[in-house]
Design a protein around this motif. Structure first.
Motif, short mmCIF file in Angstrom:
data_model
loop_
_atom_site.label_atom_id
_atom_site.label_comp_id
_atom_site.label_asym_id
_atom_site.label_seq_id
_atom_site.Cartn_x
_atom_site.Cartn_y
_atom_site.Cartn_z
N ARG A 123 0.84 -1.19 0.00
CA ARG A 123 0.00 0.00 0.00
C ARG A 123 0.88 1.25 0.00
NH1 ARG A 123 -4.02 -1.79 4.71
NH2 ARG A 123 -3.89 0.41 5.14
N ARG A 160 1.17 8.27 -0.94
CA ARG A 160 -0.18 8.27 -0.35
C ARG A 160 -0.86 9.61 -0.61
NH1 ARG A 160 -3.31 9.34 4.11
NH2 ARG A 160 -4.78 7.71 4.64
N HIS A 181 -2.14 9.74 -4.09
CA HIS A 181 -3.35 8.94 -4.25
C HIS A 181 -4.57 9.65 -3.65
CE1 HIS A 181 -2.07 5.06 -5.97
NE2 HIS A 181 -0.90 5.37 -5.45
N ARG A 182 -4.37 10.51 -2.67
CA ARG A 182 -5.48 11.21 -2.00
C ARG A 182 -5.90 12.50 -2.72
NH1 ARG A 182 -8.67 8.75 1.07
NH2 ARG A 182 -9.10 10.62 2.24
N VAL A 191 -9.56 12.89 -3.88
CA VAL A 191 -10.53 13.12 -2.79
C VAL A 191 -10.65 14.62 -2.54
CG1 VAL A 191 -11.03 12.74 -0.34
CG2 VAL A 191 -10.12 10.86 -1.73
N ARG A 214 -13.75 8.35 3.08
CA ARG A 214 -13.93 8.62 1.66
C ARG A 214 -12.67 8.24 0.89
NH1 ARG A 214 -16.69 11.84 4.69
NH2 ARG A 214 -18.77 12.53 4.12
N THR A 215 -12.89 7.61 -0.25
CA THR A 215 -11.79 7.27 -1.13
C THR A 215 -12.27 7.35 -2.58
OG1 THR A 215 -10.04 5.66 -1.54
CG2 THR A 215 -12.22 4.77 -1.14
N SER A 225 -10.38 -3.46 -6.50
CA SER A 225 -9.37 -3.12 -5.51
C SER A 225 -8.01 -3.54 -6.07
CB SER A 225 -9.65 -3.83 -4.19
OG SER A 225 -8.61 -3.57 -3.28
N SER A 229 -7.17 -3.85 0.96
CA SER A 229 -7.53 -2.43 0.93
C SER A 229 -8.61 -2.17 1.98
CB SER A 229 -8.09 -2.04 -0.44
OG SER A 229 -7.07 -2.03 -1.39
N TRP A 253 -10.96 0.13 2.15
CA TRP A 253 -12.31 0.37 1.65
C TRP A 253 -12.99 -0.94 1.27
CZ3 TRP A 253 -13.82 -1.05 -3.21
CH2 TRP A 253 -12.84 -1.22 -4.18
#
Length: 167
Positions: free
Chosen positions: A8, A14, A17-18, A21, A51-52, A70, A76, A78
């Motif tokens: 991950r 990270r 990846h966010r 959002v 939230r993702t 996924s 994951s 979520w």
């Protein structure tokens, strides 16, 4: 299940990846079009709404369902949260929907991945063991699709008090 796409993300990866959002929080999610959706789901332990943003593999126009995958496998957060609490809500572009998660069988995942790779060959990438730049047989994508967990997000009506619509 084995690690499908490595570990991950953490650190700067990270944050990258966010970023989508934050686009949704700024009411700019429509910039991502129909290829991505904001998934609001309930954490399995804390009960907080998380939230993702996930990529849409396929949209079923008749049922209105969105199929997502996924890419980091069954580990994951979520995905694990939806396994425990399948009711969620999504935002696709400017549309807000209450959904319930359904989990297709690996055989259906194989066909979903093959169709996805045909429509989006660059995004699908080459499965492990395939030479970069060489044509990849559809069967390799089917094999990969049997290993990846897919989720069908089916629109539902009625109140879902536990999961507010994403904003």
């Amino acid at each position: 299940m084995d690690k499908v796409r490595g570990c991950r993300p953490n650190g700067l990866e990270r944050h990258r990846h966010r970023l989508p959002v934050h686009l949704y929080r700024l009411r700019l999610g429509w910039l991502l079009g129909g290829r991505f959706l904001l998934l609001a789901h309930v954490a399995r332990r804390s009960g907080r709404v998380l939230r993702t943003v996930v990529e849409v593999v396929e949209h079923e126009p008749v049922s209105g369902a969105y199929l997502v995958c996924s890419g980091f496998g069954e580990r994951s957060d979520w995905y694990r949260n939806l396994r425990v609490r399948p009711r969620a809500s999504v935002q696709v572009g400017l549309r807000l929907l209450r959904v319930e998660a359904d989990f297709p069988e690996p055989g259906e995942g194989a066909e979903l991945m093959a169709r996805y790779a045909e429509r989006h060959p660059r995004t699908a990438g080459a499965p492990a063991g395939c030479a970069a730049g060489a044509p990849v047989p559809a069967e390799e994508y089917r094999r990969l699709g049997r290993c990846l967990p897919f989720v069908r997000l089916v629109p539902r009506s009625g109140p879902y008090a536990a999961v507010p619509l994403p904003r």
